[in-house]
Every structure is written in C-alpha cells, then in structure tokens.
Design an enzyme around this catalytic site. Structure first.
Site, short mmCIF file in Angstrom:
data_model
loop_
_atom_site.label_atom_id
_atom_site.label_comp_id
_atom_site.label_asym_id
_atom_site.label_seq_id
_atom_site.Cartn_x
_atom_site.Cartn_y
_atom_site.Cartn_z
N GLU A 134 0.82 -1.21 0.00
CA GLU A 134 0.00 0.00 0.00
C GLU A 134 0.85 1.26 0.00
O GLU A 134 0.53 2.23 -0.68
CB GLU A 134 -0.94 -0.01 1.21
CG GLU A 134 -1.96 -1.12 1.21
CD GLU A 134 -3.06 -0.93 0.19
OE1 GLU A 134 -3.90 -1.84 0.05
OE2 GLU A 134 -3.11 0.10 -0.52
N ASP A 182 -4.36 -10.30 -8.26
CA ASP A 182 -4.73 -9.37 -9.33
C ASP A 182 -3.61 -8.57 -9.98
O ASP A 182 -3.26 -8.78 -11.14
CB ASP A 182 -5.83 -8.41 -8.84
CG ASP A 182 -5.54 -7.78 -7.48
OD1 ASP A 182 -4.43 -7.93 -6.97
OD2 ASP A 182 -6.44 -7.11 -6.93
N GLU A 226 -18.98 -6.61 -3.63
CA GLU A 226 -17.57 -6.95 -3.47
C GLU A 226 -17.21 -8.23 -4.21
O GLU A 226 -16.11 -8.38 -4.72
CB GLU A 226 -17.23 -7.07 -1.98
CG GLU A 226 -15.78 -7.40 -1.69
CD GLU A 226 -14.80 -6.28 -2.01
OE1 GLU A 226 -13.58 -6.52 -1.86
OE2 GLU A 226 -15.24 -5.17 -2.42
N GLU A 266 -12.43 -0.70 -10.03
CA GLU A 266 -11.99 -1.65 -11.06
C GLU A 266 -12.92 -1.73 -12.26
O GLU A 266 -12.47 -1.90 -13.39
CB GLU A 266 -11.81 -3.04 -10.44
CG GLU A 266 -10.62 -3.14 -9.50
CD GLU A 266 -10.87 -2.55 -8.13
OE1 GLU A 266 -9.89 -2.24 -7.44
OE2 GLU A 266 -12.06 -2.40 -7.75
N THR A 323 -1.27 0.43 -10.27
CA THR A 323 -2.53 -0.17 -9.83
C THR A 323 -3.34 0.75 -8.93
O THR A 323 -4.45 0.40 -8.55
CB THR A 323 -2.26 -1.52 -9.14
OG1 THR A 323 -3.45 -2.31 -9.13
CG2 THR A 323 -1.73 -1.31 -7.72
#
EC number: 3.2.1.-
Length: 626
Positions: free
Chosen positions: A254, A387, A496, A521, A607
């Site tokens: 993160e 992902d 979700e 996304e 991302t």
C-alpha cells in the site's frame, strides 16, 4: 569447570566459604544458571546485532532480519482481500541499502554484501596491489527537460471539438472531485482518510505512521482536473508537513502504490523536486523488506527500524503474489530518478525466483514462502491476492516501450493458463474468471478481478495478429459481466464479489459480499475499453455509475461506501477511501476526456491509477551525471 577444580594443598573455594555438600551443589547450579542467563541476554536485547557479531559468523548475524516475526496487532484492511483476510492491506537496517551507498554484490538470497578491501584483488600468495585512488562520483541528476520533450502528447491534451454532453459530464465528475476534496480538507486534512458521516479523520494502521494518504493519492487527480488551488494546497502540505521519520508497521504494497506511486507521478507531471525527493526517501525505507533468504519481500515493514514480517493471516508466513508482484513499475522509476540500481535489482530478482519455480498448470498461486521460495498453497485468483501481479507484467512491457520481452512472455504464458483453466461461461452466457483451489474451481468473481477486462484489452493490442480480436472479444465479455454485476443490483453499484452458482449469476449470494466501498476496477475497464474501441456503451455505463454514486454514496460531507448494494435505503460505512479520489474519479474523468489526455502512448497507470511515463527514448541513458 576449570575454575571450580581444587588446587593441590588448598580446599575448594566453596568449601572455603564453609559450604556443605548440598549447599555446594545448589551454589554451582545457581552459578551456571546465572552465566547462561547473562550470555543469553546478549541475544535478547532490542538491538543485539552488535553483540552477536562477537559470537556468530558475520553472515549469520547479518541475517537477523530474515527471522519471521508476527505483527503486534491486526493489520488494516488490505487492497486485495480474501474472505479469510481483512479487506484492504494495507534506520538501522535501512543503512544497508541507503541511496548512494557503495556498489554491492547481490547474493542469491537477495541481500546486499559490501565488497571488502582485498576481496577479488591480487591473487592468493602475492602481495596486494597498491590501492587505487578513490574516485569521487558526481551527483546523479535526472534530466527532466529531456524526459518531458520525449512525450508524444501534451499531458492535458488539446481539448478541442468535443460534444457539449461529453464536456458537461466531465465537468460533473470534476465537481464530485472538488466536493470530496473540500470535505476532506475541512474535516480531515492531514489525516489519511475522511469519515464523512462523523465528519472527522481516520488514520488507521496500514501506513506505518505516515499521514496524508488522501493528499498524496489525490495530487495527480487534482492536477489533471486542473483544480489549481486545491493542488497547491496539497503540494504545500507535502512540502511542510509530510513527515517520513515515522516508526510503525506499514503495508509494503500500500505504501508503494499510493505514496511512492503518487509522488513519482506528481514529479513527472510537474518537475517539482520535492515530490521526487520524497519518493526516493520513502522508497529507500522500503528496501529492508527484501532482506530475506530469497529476496522475496515480506508484506509488513516497520518504516523506522526496517524490521519486516509477513501478515499474520498469510499461510505459513508467506508473501502475497499481488504484493511482491506489484512493485516493478515504481521501483524501476526509483532507479531512473536516483541512478541507484538497487531498486531495479530487487524487483528483477523477484522475476528470477518466479521463473525458477514450477507453476502448477502454468498458474501462479497466491502464497509464496520468502524463506524457501516455494508455493505455500495452490490458491489462484485473478482477484484479491493475485490481481495486480498480472497487471504489472503487461504494463512493465508497455512501460519499457515494448523492450521488456521477459515481462511480455510471462504475461502471455500466464494469460494462456488462465484462459485454459479459469475462464468459464455461465448458463446465461456470461464470461467470468473463476478462482482455483488446488484444482477445484470456485465459481465466483471479485470486484477486484474486474480490472482484468482493461488489462486483457491492453494486451490484445499487442498480441499476435491471429489472437488480437480474440483477446479483445474476451476483454469485452468480461467487462460486460462486471457491468451486469452493477446492473442487477438495486443501487446499480456492484458488490464486493458475485457468484455463478445456485441458479444465480453475477450477484452476491452471501451477506458478507454485498458491500461497495467506492472501488474503481469496473470503471477502470470501462475507460480502457472506451479508448481501445470507442464503443459509446462504455461511456454510457460510466455515466450510470456517476448517477449511482451521486444518489447512494454522496452524503452531506463527502462520499461513503455502502454496506448492501441490493437495498435502495443505503447503510453507509462512513469511509471516503483515498482510492476513490486517486482511481474511481480519475478513471471516470478520463472516460469523458479525449484520448490524448494522459495518452496511453505516453503513460502507464500503476494499480492505484497513478500514471508513470513510458520510456520512449530510453531516457535513463540520457540522464546526465553532473
């Protein structure tokens, strides 16, 4: 023990003290315990490495940071969650990897070893050669002007000849961004995120004591939307208040995608040195996480001490594919801007480990041991935990201006295995990507996996001629399925996770999967599909999301996620996520921009939707040493 042996003609010294036999035994027992305790204490001190060097070989002492540790408390919600894990993941050791450190060799385990005087020098048995005078290397300077001149399109485009409706919709999204920012500034400025219902700030425990996650995440969005006053507010905070001297447990992943990515992008957009300097300093603080036997970094790092460990919920102390696989873009740019190859060496070593290990059915499981370099369990997901690893393969190739053939091959091989084993079609004709658990399919798709439509479309443009249309069709089908997960909910926002079983398709069947936390996304894939096909349905679908956000997520003091997308009376979660400003609103805004605004010819999005420049002219070679 020699010290306790009796000398000729003299009584033993315990006897000299007048001790009887049982007392002698107890005394000796006490003395041996005391010696053991004192010796062992050297290894239990908070910073024992200097004492260990007295007793252990140098190599062993240097490996202390490789010992697994458990975090003292539960980590904050990770970005790529699984149901068993939280949802959103979140300068002593650093000296070994300090920028500007002397050149070092990298061992097989990924740790740096400084070259010692005399090593690799004169042959054994001969006198050492005279020491050459040390050469002082001039400071490295990245040539920003040469980089900027290599861009093929103006960053903000030319903005001409657009339809009034398109412009009006873009301006509406800009207003949403200003509303989100103004409320963050009013109620939570300097904190990590805004709680819009209670009108206060949230810090959390995901960023290791760093503050201002929303500020750093929003910088490039404010710039791109030409919110000049707001951008200057954010810049001023970074200059005056952004403190990197913190001591707390942070998610390597993160911090990299939000803070390092956001700072790098803002430097490339503006040329302001403060953003580059902060990015390099923070990137340096992440390096100790790579000090493992394999060089695969652990997921949690203390930004003050450099100690690292794996997430407590990760299987057998493993590292997560989507975490250690989502560093490549940012770390290559840290090398570009610093001239220090260590950042690139670290991420290239990750590739070496992955290429060396056998992949079950050609698939990449989500859990890898940073100690052994082996898979821990065979759970494969294109959603949470896996992902962005796949995303960064194709984007590494694109960012290299299509020179990184290794990344392209890894992507092609992975996509081929995914299509063979995971891509399925429902009874109702919806194409989805299932999860794989040791050969058994779980017919669900997470919201996080909906980025894959855009990823596959990006890859389709670069595929062999006979495969191009096939992959573009596959991207369109997956994006359509993700749109259906929105269209089939009462709020027109997606859950979700959604499933394809028990007669249900593209809907959440469990209460724990019905929430929406302002995720990007789906609109990310809409943006890519629009730019690559110009099919107007993608803009229409994006506008439906804008209307739903306004109706169900906008509250008096910002935007909030909702706990159930299948009810039109929303129960808000009281969190305006930083990625809502960094990603969701940015992708929606770009959906209604001309293609030359952050052109895909010039930029690759990390991302967290922070655009990083494509290396058109190998500008690293043009960076000057002055």
């Amino acid at each position: 023990m020699l010290l306790l042996r009796k000398l000729p003609g003299m009584p033993g010294w315990p006897a000299a003290l007048g001790l009887r036999l049982p007392q002698k035994f107890l005394f000796l027992l006490f003395l041996s315990g005391l010696l053991t305790l004192c010796f062992g204490a050297l290894f239990l001190l908070p910073d024992s490495s200097r004492f260990k060097r007295l007793f252990l070989p140098r190599r062993a002492a240097a490996g202390d940071s490789d010992l697994p540790r458990s975090p003292p408390a539960a980590a904050a919600e990770p970005r790529h969650a699984s149901p068993a894990a939280p949802r959103r993941l979140r300068d002593k050791l650093r000296a070994a990897a300090r920028l500007g450190a002397p050149p070092a060799h990298t061992s097989a385990g990924g740790s740096k070893q400084q070259v010692q005087p005399g090593e690799g020098g004169a042959e054994a048995g001969t006198d050492s050669a005279p020491t050459a005078p040390r050469q002082t290397r001039a400071p490295f300077r990245f040539d920003y002007e040469k980089f900027h001149s290599s861009l093929r399109h103006p960053v903000l485009g030319r903005r001409g000849g657009e339809e009034p409706e398109t412009r009006a919709r873009r301006l509406k999204i800009k207003e949403m961004m200003k509303f989100a920012w103004d409320n963050y500034k009013r109620y939570a400025f300097g904190k990590n995120e805004l709680r819009p219902l209670t009108k206060n700030g949230h810090i959390g425990n995901m960023f290791g004591g760093l503050r201002g996650a929303t500020i750093v995440d929003a910088l490039d969005t404010l710039y791109i939307m030409e919110l000049g006053e707001e951008f200057q507010e954010a810049k001023s905070w970074v200059e005056k208040s952004f403190d990197l001297n913190v001591n707390g447990e942070a998610s390597l992943f993160e911090v990299n995608i939000r803070y390092v990515g956001g700072l790098l992008t803002t430097y490339y957009l503006t040329g302001e040195e403060v953003f580059k300097n902060k990015a390099l300093e923070l990137g340096e603080k992440l390096l100790p996480a790579f000090n493992t036997p394999t060089g695969i970094p652990r997921g949690v790092i203390n930004l003050g001490s450099g100690m690292s460990w794996s997430w407590g919920w990760a299987s057998a102390g493993s590292s997560i594919l989507a975490e250690f696989g989502t560093l490549h873009l940012e770390f290559l740019h840290l090398t570009e801007l610093s001239g220090n190859p260590v950042f690139t060496e670290k991420v290239m070593n990750i590739r070496k480990v992955l290429n060396r290990i056998e992949k079950p059915q050609g698939l990449y499981p989500n859990f890898l041991s940073p100690v052994t370099g082996n898979w821990v369990q065979h759970h494969v997901s294109i959603g949470g935990l896996g992902d962005s690893f796949y995303e960064y393969l194709i984007k590494s190739w694109l960012m290299s201006d299509k020179r990184d053939s290794e990344a392209k091959k890894m992507y092609n091989d992975a996509l081929e295995a995914i299509e063979k084993h995971l891509v399925k079609k429902s009874a109702g004709g919806l194409t989805y990507i299932a999860e794989w658990r040791g050969g058994i399919l779980d017919h669900k798709m997470g919201h996080l996996a909906c980025f894959s439509g855009g990823m596959i479309a990006l890859g389709a443009e670069q595929a062999a001629e006979e495969k191009k249309q096939h992959y573009l069709d596959l991207a369109a089908e997956i994006t359509h399925t993700c749109h259906e997960s929105y269209a089939r909910s009462d709020t027109k926002l997606g859950p979700e996770a959604f499933r394809f079983d028990s007669g249900m398709e593209a809907m959440a069947t469990r209460l724990s999967e019905r929430y929406y936390i302002l995720r990007p996304e789906v609109v990310e894939s809409y943006m890519y599909m629009w730019r690559l096909t110009h099919d107007p349905k993608y803009r229409q679908w994006g506008w439906e999301v804008v209307k739903a956000l306004e109706k169900y997520c906008r509250v008096e003091a910002g935007f909030s996620g909702i706990r159930d997308v299948y009810t039109t009376t929303p129960n808000h979660d009281n969190m305006q996520q930083s990625f809502f400003l960094a990603e969701t609103l940015k992708y929606l805004y770009l959906l209604f921009c001309d293609d030359d605004v952050l052109s895909l010819e010039d930029w690759v999005f990390n991302t967290e939707a922070h655009p990083l420049p494509v290396d058109h002219t190998n500008f690293k070679a043009k960076a000057s040493m002055q």
